[in-house]
Design a protein around this motif. Structure first.
Motif, PDB file in Angstrom:
ATOM      1  N   GLU A 196       0.828  -1.204   0.000  1.00 16.73           N
ATOM      2  CA  GLU A 196       0.000   0.000   0.000  1.00 16.73           C
ATOM      3  C   GLU A 196       0.867   1.261   0.000  1.00 16.73           C
ATOM      4  OE1 GLU A 196      -2.959   0.112   3.114  1.00 16.73           O
ATOM      5  OE2 GLU A 196      -3.556  -1.945   2.638  1.00 16.73           O
ATOM      6  N   THR A 227       2.236   1.774  -3.405  1.00 15.44           N
ATOM      7  CA  THR A 227       1.235   2.353  -4.304  1.00 15.44           C
ATOM      8  C   THR A 227       1.106   3.853  -4.056  1.00 15.44           C
ATOM      9  OG1 THR A 227       0.042   0.303  -3.909  1.00 15.44           O
ATOM     10  CG2 THR A 227      -1.089   2.003  -5.186  1.00 15.44           C
ATOM     11  N   GLU A 228       0.947   4.184  -2.779  1.00 13.73           N
ATOM     12  CA  GLU A 228       0.772   5.592  -2.413  1.00 13.73           C
ATOM     13  C   GLU A 228       1.970   6.421  -2.861  1.00 13.73           C
ATOM     14  OE1 GLU A 228      -1.805   7.116  -1.176  1.00 13.73           O
ATOM     15  OE2 GLU A 228      -0.834   9.050  -0.882  1.00 13.73           O
TER      16      GLU A 228
END
Lengths: 785, 785
Positions: free
Chosen positions: A305, A308-309
């Motif tokens: 995550e 991705t961020e």
């Protein structure tokens, strides 16, 4: 007869006894190596070698240092320059406030003892009042105060004269102190090493980029500043909203630590088998899972995550907010840019002096002025209600302070209360303590509110919180203690009849001196040594070490390194200055108690600043103007109170001469602000120039490019972006000389430490890859982000 | 029944009649060439050829232009851009204020007529009150106002709703107007020719030069600014106290003119012999002397004194004050210097944007901040007493306005007063006139006080005077007319009980609407056309021409060229805006009268601005923020008044909803100031940059050195220093191309005209000889002065 004096004596005894116990306990406790992380966290952080060199056992060292009060000597002997160098100017200003109050109040106390108390004591108003109305309490303390002077007496000329002398002495002290601290501030800033904030300006309210425009925010900033500040513009960092990434990264670190802890536990006690836990509510329900597997899975998910961020951050404009840090070629340029209005629309491209990198409060950056305005309005309203309706606990304290009301509860209570020591405790200790406990909750709340207001730096948030705490104390503790009836009612009556204020104050203040004397004793005489002992952090630390600590990080967390809470300490101190100034002409007996309080406080805080508090940021005495302005408020309250007392005592000849005093104070305050305050919000070009010239000689090889890269980068980016490159191990990082292992966590929470050692953090800096730093020399129109 | 309506009608008739007479007289009078210098002084000054070309006689021209109202057409057709170009932005802003008020008040008037008046009229409170207490006056005007609505009536929702609508409409108008005027201002400044003030900063509080130091003030300024503003510093003019020289030069010119006049007189009537006069008191006593000899002796003595004084100025540091005009290489540099704090001590080297050369008020330069502060304190106190104890004339007016009190004087007066026309005159015209006369004296006094405060420019002095006049009118005319008892008593009661204010206003305001309607009619309907006719200047001019004019200079002086007195006109206008906003929801009948007033005023002042007033300086709409802030004050007063009226009418459901209105207005005003006001005190760098770039293209051959020499020189120096070089004759000067003969006197009173034609005034400039102008390129350490 003299029962209140006796009570005061008992209270003094209790509090001095407590103080002795606390100090003795502290003197012993600091000798134990096991407590080092509680009593010397700051020292440990600054200079870990100090605690390792001796090969002696704990007991040997304990016996060796049997001179119990050597800490006192150590604290007192440290000169100011060294203290500034180790603890920073902000901390030193706190000590200066103690020192300033002593300097201001000591001559007043002396004058009170020599002149005012004899004048008061030789009159007999209190006795007469008692004779006329035997039910009214006869107070020996009041005999020493202005209350004992008869109505219309010419003795009050002495009090008026004293008030003028005190006022001029206070003006002088405040002026000298302001001058001294301004010199400290300018000198401190001149002596600083080259730092990014010296060259940088924070610009907010950058006009939004059109959807059609292909220009990025970064290009827009570069174009605008290059045109508007030709020759002096150097580079800029666009602010990126990395707060979601920040949350992910923090969670990731916590989970990683959990995995580490579980592994270590398993190694230590292998026969226990792999740890298991339930996934449901509080680990009590749901299916049982293998803990290490579970958290490793969670960890890899969090890493994904975060990746991705950070991908979004790097490849799109989505997380770019309309604020930027703009760096200039020299300090002169930054000072110019911070002070000038650049845009034709003064609500766009607002520039202000950038806070230190470690002082930046990232979540608030990019909040629009409108939004901030609305939030401030909301917080202002909330604070108003908080201030005026928080009186329930205060009135509780008031009823506790009253022995009579306790006696009314019933016979057993009455009997207990009538024991002199307990009576002393009840009237001398309990009310102050309860009040103090209630107040302890408050700063946290007000700090949260100030954070919500959207200020861009921690130091501003702390200052705003301090202002709120001060007014809370002024209204609730001061007015709340001396006035009867609900505070809101009082406010209403003051708003509709402001001229009644002096009378009301003059009526209530003189009778409350013993209450405030006990308040001072509890808070200072016993409270400050308690602060020294740090009983609560001490217990907490040992509890944590015993129960939870597994990894190194756990131990570091258990240490719970704290900054000095200016927003609690300064308002309290200012409140005591207010008491001192108000009672100096009316009931000078209060001043010696206050002075002892200040001495204890000075010693305690000097010691704690050296050993305990972490310096999280530096605003270079930025809190001082707040202090000075509040001293002016205190003077005004004191002078209005005296006016009220004189009028109530029908001193029709004397009272009119007290009217010019507050006016004089107002005129003085205008001058004082005009003379000194600008230097606390602006960087004078003269200073900027001098430092530019001197530093070019002092640091000839120093290059602005070394620091402008990483300094103003959201702390999450420094961490989060390392994830992209196949998650390098700590060893890999070490090889790259990117982050010293020890400093890893510190850097993350504290981006400035990277900046102050620019050379190590440079070469393959991950933030450089993130391309959100753009120097003018490098920028070309095709530049992304 | 309806007697007050009748009185209003009579007053309207009288005032409209007067207006017609004035306008007719004006329309005729302007056709007479003999009056040209009274009705077209400004036009004559701008474009003298216009008045010479026709070879026709006065009568022919008079017959030719028989279309009497063509002046009206001429005034109205002039577009704004042309007006700005001829009369300047300051004058246009005044017209914009008329226009803005019309725009704001017209929809309110319409809504009042359509909605509010029917709602008021159909209730019957006034009638009932009259029935209950027949002694109370029954007023037909009140029937149309909120007074006619019964207590507790739900009709008041309509008034509340209207107040909200009016408020939002006013916000909108004010916002749009502020935006428009900001645009005008920035555009105007962008279009200006290169001018010295664009490059210049006034620096005051230069630290005194030590007695031992050999450094002159000029060297000090150069050294300091060259270091602090490297690259952008260009040159400076040290300010010299030439006020004594100025006085001598003026006296010299007067005496020279006297000698000329005597000579011309003697030539015209040679048989009368040489003129003689007595030297004693008023020329009535003492020995008789030959006038020409006497004045020539005096003249040569004055010349000598002036020469001595100018010698002191040139050769010593005695007349140098600690202020200087510092010129920068570009506008960007000047904008930066004006906005930044340069010195470590913020009370030294204070920089501010320099006023235009012709706007500089020289006698005030070099006054220290301390001195200014004391003077402002003194003036502030004086104004306070003036405002609150100037009510004697006002109460006189009040008693005149009251027919009943006049009737009580005696039977003959009663009989006269009872004639309807005279009753109308007394109640409709006289009080306003007397009030007006008293008020006419005031601006002069307040302007003198503002001058005394020490502001460095005429525009600031005028602005400060305007603020004082406004508050005077607000307190004395507005509150003075509606409140009973002494103003100071009222103030005391408001200070001690501020919450009573709405009630007091709400009680008094509704009953005073007819008084203010008549006030408007007198002041506007008849007063503005009287301003058009300029009866007093007309008579004065012809009297002077007939009696005193001998030399050309006399004739010029007789013309008595005047600037528009902003400090009188704007406060009055703002006072009417206040009336409009206060009465809009309460007694909308007032608005049509006010609108007619505004229309007449707009036309009259547009005409006068074109033809009459001299433009002495230009502050580029610098007065507008004052206007906008006062409109906010007016809104607040209006909203508080409505709140008071609603509470008094026991509208317990409606009144609470009126409370948020003033709060809303305050929030709005904060935003409005924040958004626009900075552009009226600072020059945004963006604008400075743009103008730097564009002008370098537009005026490629223009050189900063051309203007920086003579621009900021005390006007006396330009005159006085010519005396050194053996007093050159006008012919000699003409040959040197130094001063065009015609312009000689104009230049002296107006140093900027020299600056705006820089090329002619350059080469052998006397100020250059005075060496008080120093450009960076020329300065060397041995430089004197």
């Amino acid at each position: 007869m003299g029962s209140d004096l006796e009570n005061l004596g008992v209270a003094a005894g209790i509090n001095l006894g407590l103080a002795t116990i606390f100090i003795a306990a502290y003197s012993v406790a600091i000798k134990m190596p096991i407590n080092t992380r509680v009593y010397f966290p700051a020292l440990l952080q600054r200079d870990p070698s100090k605690f390792k060199e001796t090969g002696k056992t704990g007991l040997e060292r304990f016996m060796l240092n049997l001179r119990l009060l050597d800490w006192l000597h150590g604290a007192l002997k440290m000169p100011e320059e060294e203290l500034i160098a180790t603890a920073g100017l902000d901390a030193v200003v706190v000590l200066r406030v103690f020192f300033f109050s002593m300097k201001m109040l000591f001559p007043m106390a002396l004058w009170g003892a020599i002149v005012l108390i004899p004048i008061n004591k030789t009159d007999n108003n209190v006795q007469q009042q008692h004779a006329v109305n035997p039910k009214s309490s006869f107070s020996a303390v009041d005999q020493l105060s202005l209350s004992n002077v008869q109505d219309r007496s010419d003795r009050m000329w002495a009090h008026l004269l004293s008030a003028y002398m005190f006022a001029f002495w206070a003006y002088y002290c405040l002026w000298k102190e302001y001058e001294y601290i301004t010199r400290l501030r300018l000198g401190y800033m001149a002596d600083l090493q080259p730092q990014p904030d010296q060259f940088t300006v924070l610009t907010t309210e950058i006009p939004k980029v059109d959807a059609q425009s292909s220009e990025t925010m970064s290009q827009r900033v570069a174009r605008y500043f290059r045109v508007q500040y030709p020759d002096i513009y150097f580079a800029h960092n666009v602010v990126i909203n990395a707060n979601p990434l920040w949350a992910l990264v923090n969670k990731r670190d916590k989970t990683a630590n959990k995995v580490d802890a579980l592994r270590i536990k398993m190694e230590r006690k292998p026969r226990k088998g792999r740890p298991m836990h339930r996934t449901g509510f509080l680990g009590l329900r749901g299916p049982k899972v293998d803990s290490i597997d579970f958290y490793e899975k969670e960890l890899s998910q969090l890493r994904e995550e975060a990746a991705t961020e950070s991908g979004i951050i790097q490849s799109s404009q989505k997380r770019v907010v309309n604020a930027a840090f703009v760096t200039f070629r020299n300090r002169w340029g930054a000072a110019v840019a911070a002070q000038t209005q650049v845009s034709k629309n003064p609500q766009l491209w607002i520039t202000s002096w950038a806070p230190e990198p470690r002082d930046v409060y990232w979540p608030n950056l990019g909040m629009s002025k409108w939004h901030q305005g609305l939030r401030r309005l909301a917080v202002g309203t909330a604070v108003f209600f908080l201030v005026f309706f928080y009186m329930v606990p205060i009135s509780l304290v008031q009823s506790l302070a009253n022995l009579d009301s306790l006696r009314h509860i019933g016979t057993p209570v009455k009997e207990i209360v009538d024991v002199p020591v307990i009576a002393g405790f009840v009237s001398g200790f309990l009310p102050g303590l309860v009040l103090k406990l209630f107040l302890a909750l408050l700063p946290l709340l007000l700090r949260t509110m100030s954070t919500f207001e959207g200020h861009p730096s921690t130091s501003t948030i702390v200052r705003q919180a301090a202002i709120k705490v001060y007014y809370f104390q002024l209204v609730n503790v001061f007015f709340g203690s001396i006035l009867t009836g609900s505070l809101f009612e009082q406010l209403r009556s003051f708003v509709s009849q402001p001229t009644k204020l002096p009378e009301t104050l003059g009526n209530a203040i003189p009778t409350k001196s013993s209450f405030f004397i006990t308040y001072i004793m509890v808070d200072g005489w016993a409270g400050f040594p308690a602060e020294l002992l740090r009983l609560f952090p001490l217990l907490l630390y040992h509890l944590r070490v015993a129960l939870f600590v597994v990894t190194d990080k756990d131990r570091e967390n258990a240490m719970n390194l704290q900054r000095l809470h200016y927003e609690e300490l300064l308002p309290s101190l200012l409140f005591y200055i207010l008491l001192g100034l108000v009672y100096a002409p009316i009931a000078p007996l209060l001043l010696p108690f206050l002075l002892l309080f200040l001495v204890i406080g000075y010693v305690v805080y000097k010691n704690q600043i050296i050993n305990v508090y972490e310096r999280q940021y530096e605003s270079s005495a930025g809190l001082w103007p707040f202090v000075a302005n509040r001293v002016i408020v205190a003077l005004l309250v004191a002078q209005i109170t005296l006016l009220g007392v004189l009028s109530l005592k029908l001193a029709s000849k004397v009272a009119p001469f007290a009217v010019p005093l507050p006016v004089l104070t107002l005129v003085y305050s205008v001058w004082l602000r005009d003379r000194f305050e600008p230097n606390f919000s602006r960087y004078p070009l003269e200073s900027a120039n001098e430092k530019d010239v001197i530093d070019s000689v002092k640091y000839p090889s120093w290059d602005l490019r070394d620091i402008s890269d990483a300094a103003y980068t959201h702390p999450a980016l420094a961490k989060g972006l390392t994830l992209d490159a196949a998650i390098p191990s700590v060893e890999e990082l070490k090889e790259q000389q990117l982050v010293p292992v020890k400093a890893k966590y510190r850097r993350a929470s504290n981006p400035a430490s990277a900046a102050s050692t620019p050379r190590t953090s440079r070469a393959p800096s991950p933030t450089r890859n993130g391309a959100h730093v753009t120097t003018e020399d490098e920028l070309d129109p095709g530049d992304k982000v």
